[in-house]
Design a protein around this motif. Sequence first.
Motif, mmCIF file in Angstrom:
data_model
loop_
_atom_site.group_PDB
_atom_site.id
_atom_site.type_symbol
_atom_site.label_atom_id
_atom_site.label_comp_id
_atom_site.label_asym_id
_atom_site.label_seq_id
_atom_site.Cartn_x
_atom_site.Cartn_y
_atom_site.Cartn_z
ATOM 1 N N SER A 152 0.810 -1.223 0.000
ATOM 2 C CA SER A 152 0.000 0.000 0.000
ATOM 3 C C SER A 152 0.839 1.268 0.000
ATOM 4 C CB SER A 152 -0.903 0.009 1.236
ATOM 5 O OG SER A 152 -0.101 0.019 2.417
ATOM 6 N N ASN A 153 2.141 1.124 0.276
ATOM 7 C CA ASN A 153 3.036 2.293 0.368
ATOM 8 C C ASN A 153 2.505 3.346 1.355
ATOM 9 O OD1 ASN A 153 4.939 1.334 -1.542
ATOM 10 N ND2 ASN A 153 3.591 2.011 -3.214
ATOM 11 N N ALA A 154 1.859 2.900 2.410
ATOM 12 C CA ALA A 154 1.331 3.776 3.465
ATOM 13 C C ALA A 154 1.665 3.158 4.816
ATOM 14 C CB ALA A 154 -0.177 3.975 3.307
ATOM 15 N N ALA A 155 1.484 3.972 5.851
ATOM 16 C CA ALA A 155 1.744 3.472 7.205
ATOM 17 C C ALA A 155 0.672 2.453 7.560
ATOM 18 C CB ALA A 155 1.763 4.611 8.201
ATOM 19 N N VAL A 156 1.115 1.272 7.941
ATOM 20 C CA VAL A 156 0.183 0.186 8.251
ATOM 21 C C VAL A 156 0.644 -0.552 9.483
ATOM 22 C CG1 VAL A 156 -0.621 -0.150 5.877
ATOM 23 C CG2 VAL A 156 1.423 -1.353 6.683
ATOM 24 N N ILE A 157 -0.303 -1.265 10.063
ATOM 25 C CA ILE A 157 -0.012 -2.211 11.133
ATOM 26 C C ILE A 157 -0.168 -3.595 10.529
ATOM 27 C CG2 ILE A 157 -0.742 -3.089 13.375
ATOM 28 C CD1 ILE A 157 -1.710 -0.309 14.042
ATOM 29 N N VAL A 158 0.882 -4.384 10.627
ATOM 30 C CA VAL A 158 0.935 -5.690 9.961
ATOM 31 C C VAL A 158 0.732 -6.779 10.984
ATOM 32 C CG1 VAL A 158 2.291 -7.235 8.529
ATOM 33 C CG2 VAL A 158 2.503 -4.752 8.241
#
Length: 592
Positions: A152-158
Amino acid sequence: MINTFRERSRSLTFRIAGLLAIALLPVGLISVATTYQLLDRADRDLADTLLALTSDAAAEQEAAIRTATGVAKTVVTMIPVLRDAGYPCEAPLSALLRDSPELAFIGYINRNGEVLCGSEGMGRNLSDRALHKEFVDNPGPRVKFSLNGSISNAAVIVVSLPVINGGDYDGYVVASLPHRRLSSPTPRSGEMINRPLDLITFNGDGEVLTTSSDATNLTENLPANRSLRALAGGTETAFIAENSAGELRVFALVPIVQGQVYALGSWQYRNNTVANGMSFGTSMLFPLLMWLVSLLVAFYAVQRMVIKPTRNLRARMLQFMRSRKLVEPAGDRRLPTEIRDMEETWMRLAENILHDEAELYDTIHQRTVLLKEVHHRVKNNLQLIVSILGMKIRKSRTPAIKSALGDIQQRVMSISRVHQNLYETSTAERVRAGELLQTIVAQMVKSAQTGDATDVKLVGSYDDCEVYPDQAVPLSLAVSELVTNALKHMAPSAPGEPPVLEVRLECERGGKQGSVTVRNTLSTEQAEPEDNVSTGLGEQLVRAFVVQMEAKVTRERTETDYTVVIEFPIHGFDDEIIPSDHTHPPFTMRNR
């Protein structure tokens, strides 16, 4: 200082203040203990409130992570079927993603980093990504934060779960959530409006996932003495600790996914502030102030009703003692009945004392007047005898008879002189011996002088001591005989110098012993005097007077002086005088 404190500690004011302080101290201690319990209960309620607020604030995040975890578990179970089917998973996973709007990506990545199955990005290689290396090196359920997601090229929680194939690690399934800052919860009561809750979430490795504050203020919302990694694995709890700035804050730890994700809420702890804005110090000070106020009120009441009236009564007593002035009480009806009864009793007692003293003074005055009248008559009678003896002396033709009658006349005059001066220098019961002897000796020397003031040099020293009249009379008569004898036999010790007569009365400091010394000068050319054991009338009289006083007499003669010393006991006025011979009254002249 210690003596001053010890003296003041005996006062009624100090003792009443001490007793009141001790009596009211349990009340103050109970108030302090109760306040402390209330404050402790307020802190516990604050902790419970913070835990509830933290749970509410993390509820959305918890739901999203649990959704992601559930979706990841579903995909893990689907991997064997999808592998056999050649991984036709983009369409179903995309549909699943549409049904889970809180998710950003769902996919399966093998151990080589290839996206074999995903909602998008099929065939993409992620082997160079740091998260992939971490998942492969240490496989297991994980929740990580990525500032720049690979797909997504965004800040995420994986959220990642491992895939096991035949007992071997074969890759992992990820479900990523868009990262967004947590919002503060809505306050539940008015007291929390000015005290916002700060919230962060972190994983089991102590890495921050989300926060409700800016990144620059993150350290202010973390405890300074505990790391997030140390907090991970703990159960739901609340504690008070300092942040990096040294400020006290209340922290609440709530597990979102036990062992993987946690929520930490923090709330400013304003000097133990409790309900309604009352601080811990103020709350603890309040019962102490109540105790002090109660002590002051009780002490003022005792001071007003007991101590002050008692001091006023004492002041009136002292004034009465010093000046015999009787001051009427103020008549304050606000005084307790017991104090008014004491004042009334004191007034009656003082009036009785004044009445008794007036009667006593009247009795003493009458007795004194009577005694003076008696001794005045005795003196007159003795003067009459002296006059008769003088007539006999003038009519007598024989020198021996004239000399004998002259000696008798002199002794009667001495006795008359004693009675004349005895009660002029004394009270009814006590005689000032020094003043009495000084007057008698001065009169005798003045009568013996021929008109020249230098005929006799009189040296006198008289201590101030008091004796009974029964002692004063024989003492005065003995001194009169000794002075008469000294005036007869004294002579200048050297040519051109007057004869010296010295009379001294000395009393010990304790007032138990006295002595009289009579010394006269002798001429070096004078003939040998009589032996010390004289058989003359004067000698016999002196011995009789000495016996009456239970005294002893010593004589000493030198070439220039002749000294007689009479040492006598001074009877105390508080002691009972017991006669030495029960056949005679005390201090009576005995015939020899």
